[in-house]
Design a protein around this motif. Structure first.
Motif, PDB file in Angstrom:
ATOM      1  N   PHE A 155      31.683 -12.709  25.563  1.00 45.31           N
ATOM      2  CA  PHE A 155      31.786 -11.485  24.768  1.00 45.31           C
ATOM      3  C   PHE A 155      33.259 -11.121  24.560  1.00 45.31           C
ATOM      4  CE2 PHE A 155      32.064  -6.843  24.408  1.00 45.31           C
ATOM      5  CZ  PHE A 155      31.247  -6.637  23.301  1.00 45.31           C
ATOM      6  N   ARG A 156      34.037 -11.252  25.614  1.00 47.31           N
ATOM      7  CA  ARG A 156      35.463 -10.915  25.520  1.00 47.31           C
ATOM      8  C   ARG A 156      36.192 -11.866  24.570  1.00 47.31           C
ATOM      9  NH1 ARG A 156      40.199 -12.126  28.642  1.00 47.31           N
ATOM     10  NH2 ARG A 156      41.655 -10.368  28.728  1.00 47.31           N
ATOM     11  N   ALA A 157      35.930 -13.161  24.695  1.00 50.13           N
ATOM     12  CA  ALA A 157      36.629 -14.148  23.871  1.00 50.13           C
ATOM     13  C   ALA A 157      36.153 -14.135  22.426  1.00 50.13           C
ATOM     14  CB  ALA A 157      36.442 -15.543  24.464  1.00 50.13           C
ATOM     15  N   ASN A 158      34.834 -14.088  22.238  1.00 53.14           N
ATOM     16  CA  ASN A 158      34.279 -14.236  20.895  1.00 53.14           C
ATOM     17  C   ASN A 158      34.185 -12.916  20.138  1.00 53.14           C
ATOM     18  OD1 ASN A 158      34.049 -16.897  21.587  1.00 53.14           O
ATOM     19  ND2 ASN A 158      31.836 -16.919  21.751  1.00 53.14           N
ATOM     20  N   ALA A 159      33.439 -11.962  20.688  1.00 53.56           N
ATOM     21  CA  ALA A 159      33.225 -10.703  19.977  1.00 53.56           C
ATOM     22  C   ALA A 159      34.482  -9.827  19.984  1.00 53.56           C
ATOM     23  CB  ALA A 159      32.047  -9.953  20.588  1.00 53.56           C
ATOM     24  N   VAL A 160      35.010  -9.541  21.181  1.00 49.79           N
ATOM     25  CA  VAL A 160      36.203  -8.700  21.272  1.00 49.79           C
ATOM     26  C   VAL A 160      37.406  -9.416  20.654  1.00 49.79           C
ATOM     27  CG1 VAL A 160      37.775  -7.500  22.843  1.00 49.79           C
ATOM     28  CG2 VAL A 160      35.323  -7.509  23.308  1.00 49.79           C
ATOM     29  N   MET A 194      34.824 -19.193  22.678  1.00 48.30           N
ATOM     30  CA  MET A 194      34.121 -19.902  23.743  1.00 48.30           C
ATOM     31  C   MET A 194      32.843 -20.518  23.200  1.00 48.30           C
ATOM     32  SD  MET A 194      32.881 -18.408  27.464  1.00 48.30           S
ATOM     33  CE  MET A 194      34.555 -18.061  27.979  1.00 48.30           C
ATOM     34  N   LEU A 195      32.592 -21.785  23.535  1.00 52.36           N
ATOM     35  CA  LEU A 195      31.446 -22.497  22.987  1.00 52.36           C
ATOM     36  C   LEU A 195      30.144 -22.177  23.729  1.00 52.36           C
ATOM     37  CD1 LEU A 195      33.099 -25.945  22.194  1.00 52.36           C
ATOM     38  CD2 LEU A 195      32.602 -24.060  20.624  1.00 52.36           C
ATOM     39  N   SER A 196      29.083 -22.891  23.360  1.00 55.81           N
ATOM     40  CA  SER A 196      27.721 -22.496  23.738  1.00 55.81           C
ATOM     41  C   SER A 196      27.421 -22.551  25.229  1.00 55.81           C
ATOM     42  CB  SER A 196      26.708 -23.359  22.977  1.00 55.81           C
ATOM     43  OG  SER A 196      26.951 -24.740  23.202  1.00 55.81           O
ATOM     44  N   VAL A 197      27.662 -23.690  25.870  1.00 52.14           N
ATOM     45  CA  VAL A 197      27.313 -23.818  27.289  1.00 52.14           C
ATOM     46  C   VAL A 197      28.139 -22.873  28.163  1.00 52.14           C
ATOM     47  CG1 VAL A 197      27.296 -25.377  29.275  1.00 52.14           C
ATOM     48  CG2 VAL A 197      26.368 -26.155  27.081  1.00 52.14           C
ATOM     49  N   PRO A 198      29.466 -22.819  28.011  1.00 53.92           N
ATOM     50  CA  PRO A 198      30.235 -21.842  28.788  1.00 53.92           C
ATOM     51  C   PRO A 198      29.826 -20.401  28.489  1.00 53.92           C
ATOM     52  CG  PRO A 198      31.688 -23.495  27.832  1.00 53.92           C
ATOM     53  CD  PRO A 198      30.350 -23.696  27.223  1.00 53.92           C
ATOM     54  N   SER A 199      29.441 -20.119  27.245  1.00 51.83           N
ATOM     55  CA  SER A 199      29.028 -18.754  26.890  1.00 51.83           C
ATOM     56  C   SER A 199      27.758 -18.340  27.606  1.00 51.83           C
ATOM     57  CB  SER A 199      28.817 -18.648  25.371  1.00 51.83           C
ATOM     58  OG  SER A 199      30.033 -18.722  24.674  1.00 51.83           O
ATOM     59  N   ASP A 200      26.786 -19.243  27.674  1.00 55.88           N
ATOM     60  CA  ASP A 200      25.548 -18.914  28.391  1.00 55.88           C
ATOM     61  C   ASP A 200      25.785 -18.812  29.893  1.00 55.88           C
ATOM     62  OD1 ASP A 200      24.046 -18.769  26.101  1.00 55.88           O
ATOM     63  OD2 ASP A 200      22.453 -20.088  26.839  1.00 55.88           O
ATOM     64  N   ALA A 201      26.773 -19.571  30.391  1.00 58.55           N
ATOM     65  CA  ALA A 201      27.083 -19.525  31.823  1.00 58.55           C
ATOM     66  C   ALA A 201      27.823 -18.247  32.203  1.00 58.55           C
ATOM     67  CB  ALA A 201      27.912 -20.748  32.217  1.00 58.55           C
ATOM     68  N   ASP A 202      28.593 -17.700  31.271  1.00 59.61           N
ATOM     69  CA  ASP A 202      29.395 -16.507  31.556  1.00 59.61           C
ATOM     70  C   ASP A 202      29.412 -15.611  30.325  1.00 59.61           C
ATOM     71  OD1 ASP A 202      31.211 -14.602  32.364  1.00 59.61           O
ATOM     72  OD2 ASP A 202      32.691 -16.025  33.121  1.00 59.61           O
ATOM     73  N   PRO A 234      19.376 -15.686  16.995  1.00 59.15           N
ATOM     74  CA  PRO A 234      19.979 -16.647  17.936  1.00 59.15           C
ATOM     75  C   PRO A 234      19.348 -16.569  19.310  1.00 59.15           C
ATOM     76  CG  PRO A 234      21.437 -14.775  17.577  1.00 59.15           C
ATOM     77  CD  PRO A 234      20.327 -14.640  16.584  1.00 59.15           C
ATOM     78  N   GLN A 235      19.206 -17.731  19.950  1.00 64.06           N
ATOM     79  CA  GLN A 235      18.657 -17.795  21.306  1.00 64.06           C
ATOM     80  C   GLN A 235      19.742 -18.014  22.353  1.00 64.06           C
ATOM     81  OE1 GLN A 235      15.688 -20.859  20.647  1.00 64.06           O
ATOM     82  NE2 GLN A 235      14.081 -19.323  20.512  1.00 64.06           N
ATOM     83  N   LEU A 236      20.923 -18.410  21.923  1.00 60.17           N
ATOM     84  CA  LEU A 236      22.055 -18.578  22.823  1.00 60.17           C
ATOM     85  C   LEU A 236      22.981 -17.373  22.710  1.00 60.17           C
ATOM     86  CD1 LEU A 236      22.950 -22.292  22.007  1.00 60.17           C
ATOM     87  CD2 LEU A 236      21.653 -21.465  23.983  1.00 60.17           C
ATOM     88  N   PHE A 237      23.628 -17.016  23.807  1.00 64.52           N
ATOM     89  CA  PHE A 237      24.560 -15.894  23.757  1.00 64.52           C
ATOM     90  C   PHE A 237      25.708 -16.191  22.793  1.00 64.52           C
ATOM     91  CE2 PHE A 237      27.852 -12.973  25.210  1.00 64.52           C
ATOM     92  CZ  PHE A 237      27.127 -11.797  25.304  1.00 64.52           C
ATOM     93  N   TYR A 238      26.104 -17.434  22.734  1.00 65.92           N
ATOM     94  CA  TYR A 238      27.127 -17.886  21.788  1.00 65.92           C
ATOM     95  C   TYR A 238      26.743 -17.488  20.361  1.00 65.92           C
ATOM     96  CZ  TYR A 238      29.634 -21.431  18.973  1.00 65.92           C
ATOM     97  OH  TYR A 238      30.388 -22.098  18.034  1.00 65.92           O
ATOM     98  N   GLY A 239      25.498 -17.789  19.984  1.00 68.31           N
ATOM     99  CA  GLY A 239      25.028 -17.437  18.648  1.00 68.31           C
ATOM    100  C   GLY A 239      24.998 -15.937  18.425  1.00 68.31           C
TER     101      GLY A 239
END
Length: 236
Positions: free
Chosen positions: A91-96, A78-86, A139-144
């Motif tokens: 976390f589920r898509a990227n980390a898990v 999941m990219l940056s804007v959707p990641s910060d929105a949810d 990182p300042q974004l949740f994506y990062g």
């Protein structure tokens, strides 16, 4: 032997598929939660395409068990804007999701995982001097945040299990047809709207500097990274 490309119907993933086909790789599987194969441009007729969710361990295990690939190009997430929105979904898509890929690689003895990371792991306050592998990541974004975690999971699997884990920290990727919103996607949209003869307001300060990379070069970089001799993969 086969190759698995997660995010294989996406912007960079589809380009990786085309490059591998040009190199004579015939046993390819694109794994993606997005059912659209538009970006593959007809290449879907030459490969397997499986719709699946990285956050669902069964989906990942089943496809890795069936394919037993020689390498996984892990471009999904999941990219940056959707990641910060949810953040929970991110976390589920990227980390898990990355944990699932690494664990499936371990269980089914996949020798190599190549990972797409991001310059967002450094945040906005990147030091003016040259960046190296020891530059502090804040990182300042949740994506990062998720990408930093994924990088270190990969290094853990490399140290403990001998997995050939490699990664690229991509800058902003420019190319035609970018749809998913990202904090720096104006780099593509400004070019596209100008070509169409339409006005476009760049929504950052005039002094903003953003490194960019063409999507075809991003695909080439990932394929070249996978093909590089392991002795050439070093921290600098």
């Amino acid at each position: 032997m086969s190759i698995l490309i997660t995010g294989g119907t996406g912007f960079i993933g589809a380009e990786v598929v085309r490059l591998l086909l040009e190199k004579g790789e015939t046993d390819l599987l694109a794994f993606d939660i997005n059912p659209s194969t538009k970006l593959l441009g007809g290449a879907e007729d030459q490969i397997d395409v499986v719709r699946g969710d990285l956050g669902n361990f069964s989906h990942v295990l089943n496809v890795v068990k069936r394919l037993r690939p020689k390498a996984i190009y892990h471009l999904g997430g999941m990219l940056s804007v959707p990641s910060d929105a949810d953040p929970a979904a991110s976390f589920r898509a990227n980390a898990v999701g990355t944990f699932h890929i690494l664990e499936a690689a371990r269980l089914f003895e996949v020798p190599q995982v190549c990972f797409s990371s991001t310059l967002a792991t450094y945040g906005l306050d990147i030091p003016k001097e040259d960046i190296d592998d020891y530059t502090l990541q804040r990182p300042q974004l949740f994506y990062g945040c998720t990408k930093v975690f994924c990088e270190h999971m990969g290094l853990f699997y490399k140290r403990k299990y001998g997995l050939d884990f490699r990664g690229i920290r991509y800058p902003s990727i420019v190319g035609p047809g970018v749809k998913t919103p990202g904090v720096v996607q104006y780099t593509s949209w400004a070019i596209e709207e100008s070509i169409k003869g339409k006005p476009f307001t760049i929504y950052v300060k005039p002094e903003t500097r953003c490194p960019v990379m063409y999507f075809k070069d991003a695909g080439i970089a990932m394929v070249q990274l996978a093909e590089a001799p392991v002795s050439d993969i070093k921290m600098v």
